[in-house]
Scaffold this motif. Sequence first.
Motif, short mmCIF file in Angstrom:
data_model
loop_
_atom_site.label_atom_id
_atom_site.label_comp_id
_atom_site.label_asym_id
_atom_site.label_seq_id
_atom_site.Cartn_x
_atom_site.Cartn_y
_atom_site.Cartn_z
N ILE A 52 13.30 64.91 -52.97
CA ILE A 52 14.71 64.85 -53.37
C ILE A 52 15.54 64.40 -52.18
CG2 ILE A 52 16.69 66.12 -54.23
CD1 ILE A 52 14.73 68.03 -55.59
N ILE A 53 16.15 63.24 -52.29
CA ILE A 53 16.99 62.69 -51.23
C ILE A 53 18.38 63.32 -51.32
CG2 ILE A 53 17.80 60.57 -50.15
CD1 ILE A 53 15.71 59.07 -51.85
N PHE A 54 18.96 63.66 -50.18
CA PHE A 54 20.31 64.23 -50.09
C PHE A 54 20.43 65.60 -50.75
CE2 PHE A 54 21.14 59.51 -50.71
CZ PHE A 54 21.25 59.22 -49.36
N ALA A 55 19.36 66.35 -50.85
CA ALA A 55 19.40 67.63 -51.57
C ALA A 55 20.43 68.58 -50.97
CB ALA A 55 18.01 68.27 -51.56
N ARG A 56 20.42 68.73 -49.65
CA ARG A 56 21.33 69.69 -49.02
C ARG A 56 22.79 69.26 -49.15
NH1 ARG A 56 18.98 70.58 -43.08
NH2 ARG A 56 18.76 68.33 -43.29
N GLU A 57 23.03 67.94 -49.02
CA GLU A 57 24.42 67.46 -49.13
C GLU A 57 24.95 67.62 -50.55
OE1 GLU A 57 27.19 63.56 -48.11
OE2 GLU A 57 25.07 63.57 -47.56
N LEU A 58 24.11 67.39 -51.54
CA LEU A 58 24.53 67.59 -52.92
C LEU A 58 24.86 69.06 -53.18
CD1 LEU A 58 22.10 65.19 -54.82
CD2 LEU A 58 24.59 65.02 -54.74
N ASP A 59 24.08 69.95 -52.60
CA ASP A 59 24.37 71.38 -52.72
C ASP A 59 25.72 71.70 -52.07
OD1 ASP A 59 22.06 71.91 -54.11
OD2 ASP A 59 20.93 72.59 -52.35
N LEU A 60 26.00 71.05 -50.93
CA LEU A 60 27.27 71.28 -50.24
C LEU A 60 28.44 70.81 -51.10
CD1 LEU A 60 28.94 71.99 -47.71
CD2 LEU A 60 28.53 69.65 -46.90
N ILE A 61 28.31 69.62 -51.67
CA ILE A 61 29.39 69.10 -52.53
C ILE A 61 29.62 70.05 -53.70
CG2 ILE A 61 30.09 67.21 -54.04
CD1 ILE A 61 28.56 65.30 -52.22
N ALA A 62 28.52 70.52 -54.30
CA ALA A 62 28.64 71.43 -55.44
C ALA A 62 29.31 72.74 -55.04
CB ALA A 62 27.26 71.70 -56.03
N SER A 63 29.06 73.19 -53.82
CA SER A 63 29.68 74.44 -53.37
C SER A 63 31.16 74.27 -53.07
CB SER A 63 28.96 74.96 -52.11
OG SER A 63 29.20 74.10 -51.00
N ASN A 64 31.58 73.04 -52.77
CA ASN A 64 32.98 72.78 -52.45
C ASN A 64 33.83 72.46 -53.68
OD1 ASN A 64 32.62 73.17 -49.71
ND2 ASN A 64 32.24 71.01 -49.28
N HIS A 65 33.19 71.96 -54.73
CA HIS A 65 33.94 71.55 -55.92
C HIS A 65 33.39 72.24 -57.16
CE1 HIS A 65 36.45 68.51 -54.03
NE2 HIS A 65 35.40 68.09 -53.37
N ALA A 66 34.24 72.99 -57.81
CA ALA A 66 33.81 73.80 -58.95
C ALA A 66 33.32 72.95 -60.11
CB ALA A 66 34.97 74.69 -59.41
N ASN A 67 33.84 71.73 -60.24
CA ASN A 67 33.48 70.89 -61.38
C ASN A 67 32.37 69.89 -61.08
OD1 ASN A 67 35.35 72.02 -63.22
ND2 ASN A 67 37.01 70.83 -62.30
N PHE A 68 31.75 70.02 -59.91
CA PHE A 68 30.61 69.17 -59.56
C PHE A 68 29.35 70.00 -59.67
CE2 PHE A 68 27.53 67.07 -56.88
CZ PHE A 68 27.81 65.72 -57.02
N ARG A 69 28.46 69.61 -60.60
CA ARG A 69 27.25 70.39 -60.84
C ARG A 69 26.02 69.52 -60.67
NH1 ARG A 69 27.55 71.83 -66.47
NH2 ARG A 69 29.29 70.36 -66.67
N THR A 70 24.99 70.06 -60.05
CA THR A 70 23.75 69.32 -59.83
C THR A 70 22.59 69.98 -60.57
OG1 THR A 70 23.20 70.59 -57.84
CG2 THR A 70 24.48 68.56 -57.54
N ALA A 71 21.62 69.13 -60.90
CA ALA A 71 20.37 69.63 -61.48
C ALA A 71 19.26 68.68 -61.05
CB ALA A 71 20.46 69.70 -63.01
N PHE A 72 18.11 69.23 -60.72
CA PHE A 72 16.98 68.42 -60.26
C PHE A 72 15.77 68.66 -61.15
CE2 PHE A 72 19.48 69.61 -56.44
CZ PHE A 72 19.93 68.33 -56.11
N VAL A 73 15.11 67.57 -61.51
CA VAL A 73 13.91 67.64 -62.32
C VAL A 73 12.77 67.02 -61.52
CG1 VAL A 73 12.81 67.01 -64.49
CG2 VAL A 73 15.27 67.41 -64.42
#
Length: 397
Positions: A181-202
């Motif tokens: 998974i590329i950028f996994a940690r940064e995507l988690d950071l964005i999700a933690s900063n913005h309530a309406n940004f949600r991630t899911a990984f398959v």
Amino acid sequence: MMRDQATFEPAASRVTQPKFWGALPARWNSDTDDELVCCHVRQETHDVKSFFFRAPDERAFVFEPGQFITLELEIDGEPINRCYTISSAPTRPHTISITVKRVPGGKVSNWLHDNVVAGSRVRVLGPSGEFTCARHPARKYLFLSAGSGITPLMSMSRAHHELGDDADIVFLHSARTPDDIIFARELDLIASNHANFRTAFVCERVGARTNWPGITGFLSLPLLKLIAPDYLDREIFTCGPAPYMKAVRDLLDEGGFDRKHYHEESFSFETIAEVASQLTTAHVADALATDGELVEGNGFASAPIDTAIDTTYKVTFAKSRREIECGSGEHVLDAAKKAGVRLPSSCTQGMCGTCKVKLVSGEVAMKHAGGIRQREIDQGMVLLCCSKPLSDLVVEK
């Protein structure tokens, strides 16, 4: 021994600061400033690196998130053009980055991984491309990506994040294993900063990470409904390998999604070029015969060119104000390269769509291999790599 206080200069005052600090520099233009300097290389995963570039004269990069640049390289004495999506956001205009996966047997990706370091210089053309959320504003987005196809969607996500725009975004990424998974940690950071940004990984399989708490398997319609129940109301952007994007289209059609709100980009320009280079002449001819039918109207010929008489036509590039000559038996892209006109291109087989432009006036005979959609042809778009002039042309470039 005491220093002479009159001549002592603090170390900080001896450092030359970049000129852009405190002021936004002039815009970078690849038509005149075609060389960039690599300023940093970052290892993202075991086989993926991000390459950051800066203009030598400290100019600013202006682009839309999701667009790509074309690298003009020389590898083993052979000139090669290859397109890569910009992974950085336009909100950080002083640098621009691409994120490249090392492809087994890939000539360009392996060369970049093995040779480009801080200080390396490369020639670059662009930015270009229409795959961008900037041209499709919406209340809610769904980003679907697989593998290296994450890069344009990461640029879009970074832009929303850094602008403080808490848009309603669901980002669903598919990978082989959790470690891919590329950028996994940064995507988690964005999700933690913005309530309406949600991630899911398959992930296809867990790999070495046996404690993976996420989803394993493949994207399916039931899974999509679980992660984004309101997907029918979202603007969808998809990028990944061709089989993945076909699967996405199929499941969206099954779910009744309106394709007017669907946008996709094929990220693997290197794969396209590698495949094209391995095709035999017969294969290319078959592809052109089945997928590149000449159509009437909109600047296209309904009959083949008479190659017995080679007529020379004038081709005018409207934006750059360049004029060249092109024979009726020559592809416009080839004529442009001979004349020193730099244009984005990659596969040169009518497959990737990199050289797609608007034909303002004139008529061409175009035989493509799937790199342009019929609706784009109806709008007057052409692929210069597989278009031969039938009259004087004016191109919007």
